[in-house]
Design a protein around this motif. Structure first.
Motif, PDB file in Angstrom:
ATOM      1  N   ARG A 294      37.577  52.835  26.300  1.00 54.94           N
ATOM      2  CA  ARG A 294      36.888  51.639  25.793  1.00 54.94           C
ATOM      3  C   ARG A 294      35.843  51.102  26.753  1.00 54.94           C
ATOM      4  NH1 ARG A 294      35.305  49.095  22.963  1.00 54.94           N
ATOM      5  NH2 ARG A 294      36.360  47.311  22.058  1.00 54.94           N
ATOM      6  N   ARG A 295      36.008  51.384  28.030  1.00 49.73           N
ATOM      7  CA  ARG A 295      35.086  50.945  29.067  1.00 49.73           C
ATOM      8  C   ARG A 295      34.738  49.463  28.947  1.00 49.73           C
ATOM      9  NH1 ARG A 295      30.505  55.257  30.053  1.00 49.73           N
ATOM     10  NH2 ARG A 295      29.518  53.274  30.476  1.00 49.73           N
ATOM     11  N   PRO A 296      35.742  48.615  29.092  1.00 51.66           N
ATOM     12  CA  PRO A 296      35.480  47.174  29.047  1.00 51.66           C
ATOM     13  C   PRO A 296      34.809  46.688  30.331  1.00 51.66           C
ATOM     14  CG  PRO A 296      37.749  47.572  29.648  1.00 51.66           C
ATOM     15  CD  PRO A 296      37.160  48.914  29.329  1.00 51.66           C
ATOM     16  N   PHE A 297      34.122  45.574  30.245  1.00 52.60           N
ATOM     17  CA  PHE A 297      33.706  44.850  31.432  1.00 52.60           C
ATOM     18  C   PHE A 297      34.985  44.281  32.069  1.00 52.60           C
ATOM     19  CE2 PHE A 297      29.961  45.142  28.982  1.00 52.60           C
ATOM     20  CZ  PHE A 297      28.856  44.926  29.801  1.00 52.60           C
ATOM     21  N   MET A 298      35.022  44.246  33.413  1.00 52.73           N
ATOM     22  CA  MET A 298      36.221  43.732  34.073  1.00 52.73           C
ATOM     23  C   MET A 298      35.847  42.929  35.315  1.00 52.73           C
ATOM     24  SD  MET A 298      38.981  46.871  33.814  1.00 52.73           S
ATOM     25  CE  MET A 298      37.849  48.094  34.507  1.00 52.73           C
ATOM     26  N   ALA A 299      36.545  41.821  35.488  1.00 50.75           N
ATOM     27  CA  ALA A 299      36.502  41.038  36.732  1.00 50.75           C
ATOM     28  C   ALA A 299      37.937  40.988  37.236  1.00 50.75           C
ATOM     29  CB  ALA A 299      35.965  39.647  36.483  1.00 50.75           C
ATOM     30  N   ILE A 300      38.191  41.620  38.381  1.00 54.98           N
ATOM     31  CA  ILE A 300      39.558  41.858  38.851  1.00 54.98           C
ATOM     32  C   ILE A 300      39.783  41.128  40.167  1.00 54.98           C
ATOM     33  CG2 ILE A 300      41.227  43.632  39.491  1.00 54.98           C
ATOM     34  CD1 ILE A 300      39.159  45.604  38.021  1.00 54.98           C
ATOM     35  N   SER A 301      40.793  40.276  40.208  1.00 49.44           N
ATOM     36  CA  SER A 301      41.160  39.607  41.454  1.00 49.44           C
ATOM     37  C   SER A 301      41.736  40.621  42.432  1.00 49.44           C
ATOM     38  CB  SER A 301      42.195  38.515  41.189  1.00 49.44           C
ATOM     39  OG  SER A 301      41.650  37.488  40.393  1.00 49.44           O
ATOM     40  N   VAL A 302      41.208  40.646  43.638  1.00 50.73           N
ATOM     41  CA  VAL A 302      41.662  41.622  44.637  1.00 50.73           C
ATOM     42  C   VAL A 302      41.977  40.909  45.957  1.00 50.73           C
ATOM     43  CG1 VAL A 302      40.600  43.699  43.668  1.00 50.73           C
ATOM     44  CG2 VAL A 302      39.221  42.171  45.074  1.00 50.73           C
ATOM     45  N   TYR A 303      42.724  39.796  45.859  1.00 50.39           N
ATOM     46  CA  TYR A 303      43.049  39.040  47.062  1.00 50.39           C
ATOM     47  C   TYR A 303      44.525  38.644  47.146  1.00 50.39           C
ATOM     48  CZ  TYR A 303      42.786  34.903  44.008  1.00 50.39           C
ATOM     49  OH  TYR A 303      42.976  33.994  42.997  1.00 50.39           O
ATOM     50  N   HIS A 304      45.353  39.146  46.239  1.00 50.85           N
ATOM     51  CA  HIS A 304      46.772  38.772  46.269  1.00 50.85           C
ATOM     52  C   HIS A 304      47.600  39.672  47.179  1.00 50.85           C
ATOM     53  CE1 HIS A 304      45.576  36.995  42.279  1.00 50.85           C
ATOM     54  NE2 HIS A 304      46.165  35.978  42.857  1.00 50.85           N
ATOM     55  N   ARG A 305      47.099  40.862  47.477  1.00 55.36           N
ATOM     56  CA  ARG A 305      47.793  41.811  48.346  1.00 55.36           C
ATOM     57  C   ARG A 305      46.757  42.422  49.297  1.00 55.36           C
ATOM     58  NH1 ARG A 305      51.116  39.642  45.731  1.00 55.36           N
ATOM     59  NH2 ARG A 305      52.905  40.464  44.581  1.00 55.36           N
ATOM     60  N   PRO A 306      47.174  42.840  50.502  1.00 57.95           N
ATOM     61  CA  PRO A 306      46.202  43.389  51.455  1.00 57.95           C
ATOM     62  C   PRO A 306      45.407  44.576  50.923  1.00 57.95           C
ATOM     63  CG  PRO A 306      48.238  42.872  52.594  1.00 57.95           C
ATOM     64  CD  PRO A 306      48.509  42.691  51.122  1.00 57.95           C
ATOM     65  N   ASP A 307      46.042  45.444  50.118  1.00 58.18           N
ATOM     66  CA  ASP A 307      45.376  46.670  49.682  1.00 58.18           C
ATOM     67  C   ASP A 307      44.833  46.595  48.253  1.00 58.18           C
ATOM     68  OD1 ASP A 307      45.832  47.849  52.125  1.00 58.18           O
ATOM     69  OD2 ASP A 307      47.646  48.902  51.479  1.00 58.18           O
ATOM     70  N   ASP A 308      44.767  45.410  47.680  1.00 55.92           N
ATOM     71  CA  ASP A 308      44.330  45.298  46.279  1.00 55.92           C
ATOM     72  C   ASP A 308      42.978  45.950  46.034  1.00 55.92           C
ATOM     73  OD1 ASP A 308      46.555  44.108  45.217  1.00 55.92           O
ATOM     74  OD2 ASP A 308      45.740  42.070  45.195  1.00 55.92           O
ATOM     75  N   LEU A 309      41.996  45.661  46.874  1.00 54.16           N
ATOM     76  CA  LEU A 309      40.660  46.215  46.662  1.00 54.16           C
ATOM     77  C   LEU A 309      40.668  47.729  46.813  1.00 54.16           C
ATOM     78  CD1 LEU A 309      37.644  45.974  46.172  1.00 54.16           C
ATOM     79  CD2 LEU A 309      37.356  45.459  48.612  1.00 54.16           C
ATOM     80  N   LEU A 310      41.300  48.224  47.851  1.00 53.66           N
ATOM     81  CA  LEU A 310      41.365  49.674  48.068  1.00 53.66           C
ATOM     82  C   LEU A 310      42.044  50.369  46.891  1.00 53.66           C
ATOM     83  CD1 LEU A 310      42.395  49.813  51.832  1.00 53.66           C
ATOM     84  CD2 LEU A 310      40.133  50.270  50.875  1.00 53.66           C
ATOM     85  N   ASP A 311      43.150  49.820  46.441  1.00 56.26           N
ATOM     86  CA  ASP A 311      43.905  50.462  45.363  1.00 56.26           C
ATOM     87  C   ASP A 311      43.150  50.396  44.040  1.00 56.26           C
ATOM     88  OD1 ASP A 311      45.907  50.990  47.160  1.00 56.26           O
ATOM     89  OD2 ASP A 311      47.188  49.322  46.547  1.00 56.26           O
ATOM     90  N   ALA A 312      42.517  49.269  43.750  1.00 49.98           N
ATOM     91  CA  ALA A 312      41.765  49.139  42.497  1.00 49.98           C
ATOM     92  C   ALA A 312      40.587  50.108  42.478  1.00 49.98           C
ATOM     93  CB  ALA A 312      41.283  47.705  42.310  1.00 49.98           C
TER      94      ALA A 312
END
Length: 343
Positions: A294-312
């Motif tokens: 579907r390729r949706p637009f996404m805004a993803i919070s990446v500050y709740h865990r240390p590796d959130d950004l890396l993992d996402a």
């Protein structure tokens, strides 16, 4: 030297419990003045500052809430007491209270340094220089504890998103809280959208969101779903705090229905905002096939865990046709958002 922890709330108490040296709490809540919390005296700022010059004072600001600015608070304190030694709680993370880590995106600097090569790699995947400077500033803040390093920008300063949204877009606000970001979305788009779907597991927050949006959006253009976006469908424990801290908890007695991203599919353009208290990466992982299709637009919070950004980024970089942007919308490093925009 007399040490004060400014803020006898959750963070202040958590840090205080990890410190061996004596200290007192400094708090603005009148009802706490003169009480004892966790064995420590509670006073207010004026009484704390009045102890100088009899003894040297150092005050650690141990408040970390959405919209709270340490730099503004420090300036406010210095306007009244210019000579008071005011420091951020992050200094304690790196010294006397390191056992508190990890806390949100904070982790031991040595562990973070081991990951800098991975961060450099994903930095090259971003589509603009502001994303790269946002990342480097955030990493410098995590390493040093210096809030001055943060590069932040307004939530509405996202032309790469707004210019690409269709007037008929369906906006799914997962982790809608009290409707604050949905209200801002309505303002940012000038009302040019097809439908709003607010997904929030906390009944009290849902009620507040309904009040916030009443009269702002026609009833037939908004849906409220008391659910939690997760990596499984079914029922799961949930701590309903009536605040931004409400979150899934397998050990909680209260239960809430959980859903996958695909359960919110609708014809036309989709835009997901995911701010679900650390469940973002599992939710993405469980829905990769849906995202790729579907390729949706996404805004993803990446500050709740240390590796959130890396993992996402590890999950999403393999899906063709996405452009990635990083923005920090909070003055204290919170609301770090990864934007995935279909090309």
């Amino acid at each position: 030297m007399l040490t004060g922890l400014y803020g006898a709330g959750f963070l202040g108490r958590k840090i205080g419990q990890a410190i061996d040296a004596p200290f007192i709490f400094v708090d603005d809540t009148p009802a706490k003045l003169g009480t004892v919390i966790d064995g420590h005296e509670v006073t207010n700022l004026d009484l704390f500052a009045a102890r100088a010059p009899a003894e040297p004072l150092v005050l650690y600001v141990c408040i970390y809430q959405p919209g709270f600015s340490y730099l503004n608070k420090r300036a406010e304190i210095h306007a009244r007491y210019p000579d008071l030694d005011v420091r951020p709680f992050t200094r304690l993370f790196h010294a006397a209270a390191s056992s508190v880590l990890p806390y949100l995106f904070f982790e031991a600097p040595a562990r973070l340094r081991e990951k800098l090569g991975r961060y450099e790699y994903i930095s090259q995947l971003f589509s603009d220089d502001l994303s790269r400077s946002t990342l480097s500033g955030h990493l410098a803040f995590r390493l040093t504890g210096e809030f001055e390093q943060i590069v932040s920008s307004a939530r509405r300063d996202v032309p790469f998103l707004l210019d690409a949204l269709s007037p008929a877009v369906t906006y799914i606000d997962a982790g809608a809280f009290d409707g604050d970001t949905a209200e801002e979305f309505v303002s940012m788009t000038g009302g040019r959208f097809g439908h709003l779907c607010l997904v929030e597991p906390d009944a009290n927050n849902i009620a507040r969101a309904q009040q916030r949006l009443a009269g702002l959006v026609q009833p037939d253009r908004v849906t409220f779903r008391q659910e939690a976006v997760s990596d499984v469908r079914g029922m799961m424990g949930f701590n309903a705090l009536g605040s931004v801290g409400s979150a899934l908890d397998a050990g909680a007695e209260d239960q809430v229905n959980t859903a996958l991203l695909s359960d919110f599919d609708k014809e036309g353009q989709l835009y997901f905002k995911l701010d679900i208290e650390g469940a973002e990466v599992p939710a993405l992982r469980a829905s990769l096939d849906f995202i790729a299709a579907r390729r949706p637009f996404m805004a993803i919070s990446v500050y709740h865990r240390p590796d959130d950004l890396l993992d996402a980024m590890t999950l999403l970089e393999g899906i063709d046709g996405y452009r990635f942007y990083l923005r920090c919308h909070g003055p204290a490093g919170e609301d770090l958002m990864l934007y995935a925009i279909p090309a």
